[in-house]
Design a protein around this motif. Structure first.
Motif: not given
Ligand SMILES: [Zn+2]
Ligand SMILES: [Zn+2]
Length: 284
Positions: A126, A181, A204, A207-208, A221
């Motif tokens: 992911h 996303h 989010h 987080h990436h 999420f």
């Molecule tokens: Zn994600």
């Protein structure tokens, strides 16, 4: 009169697919009209591989668990399993609390796959996506998808949630994963307000980040509360949303992080980084 429960169970696949395609098309168009960041990899290459993985995952799930989480909720109800099938609790309360509890478990599961070395191998799929857009939201290794389904089964058996709560949760999680996303831009005030009720793309995206402390933030999420409650919330990336780097340090071979063959073998290659729980060393 047709019973709403029976209708939902009988048409579950059609309902979920309609939501999936509906939200996907809206997000894809939004990304085209108002993108947040410039993508690094050509969309056609990433999308064809990411979507092929999504298709493969749906196929595997159908074969392994044809009735899925909803089927498990029906089964638990028939057998009288789970707290909510045992006690007489008002329906509305069981529906709302079931959705919230399932979401909390997904948050904890997400923290767990970041901490446990072998599970991080799966979850790397992911995070290795060099770009962040609507297709990243469904990009998970089949083994992580199976693990996730088994955890949901366990929660359903113990909790005994109403069938409709499981349907709502599955649709919500799917829709919000695509939303949060997506590579979309919107007003900072709207983002701030939305963050009280839902995980936004800006929340989010942190987080990436390629930066370890930022990856270890914002695990939610769907509902944004868990990160604030458990102390894993980080408002913005240090480098800013336009300049931050997306992905995992050291994972930049296109063939490995973009192609379906590379994605599927990713858990089985390379070392587990010092990122996971028992490999971190004390800062001097
Ligand atoms: Zn994600
Ligand atoms: Zn993650």
């Amino acid at each position: 009169m047709v019973d709403i429960n029976t209708f939902l169970i009988e048409h579950e696949i059609q309902i979920r697919l309609s939501f999936f395609f509906g939200v996907f098309i809206v997000m894809a168009l939004w990304e085209l009209l108002s993108p947040r960041r410039k993508l690094i990899i050509p969309k056609i290459m990433r999308w064809s591989n990411n979507l092929a993985l999504v298709f493969l995952n749906s196929l595997i799930l159908r074969v392994l668990f044809p009735a899925a989480a909803v089927g498990m909720a029906v089964f638990a109800k028939e057998e009288g399993w789970g707290i909510y099938n045992y006690y007489d609790i008002p329906f509305v309360i069981t529906v709302i609390s079931s959705v919230i509890i399932l979401d909390a478990v997904i948050y904890l599961q997400h923290v767990m796959v970041h901490a446990v070395p072998v599970l991080w191998r799966l979850h790397r799929v992911h995070h290795a996506d060099p770009d962040f857009d609507v297709t990243t939201g469904a990009r998970f290794h089949p083994l992580e998808i199976i693990l996730s389904m088994l955890i949901k089964f366990a929660v359903i058996v113990v909790l005994g949630p109403p069938v409709i709560a499981v349907i709502i949760f599955e649709i919500l999680l799917n829709a919000t994963a695509m939303f949060n996303h997506s590579n979309i831009r919107f007003n900072a005030t709207v983002d701030k307000l939305l963050r009280f009720i839902i995980v936004t793309p800006d929340m989010h995206r942190v987080h990436h980040s390629i930066e370890t402390d930022e990856t270890n933030s914002n695990f939610g999420f769907n509902l944004p509360w868990w990160d604030r409650l458990f102390g894993t919330y980080k408002a913005q990336p240090r480098a800013g949303h336009e300049n931050m780097l997306i992905g995992i340090k050291g994972y930049n071979q296109i063939r490995q992080v973009t192609w379906l063959s590379g994605i599927l073998t990713l858990p089985f290659v390379g070392k587990v980084s010092d990122y996971v729980i028992n490999r971190r060393s004390q800062k001097k």
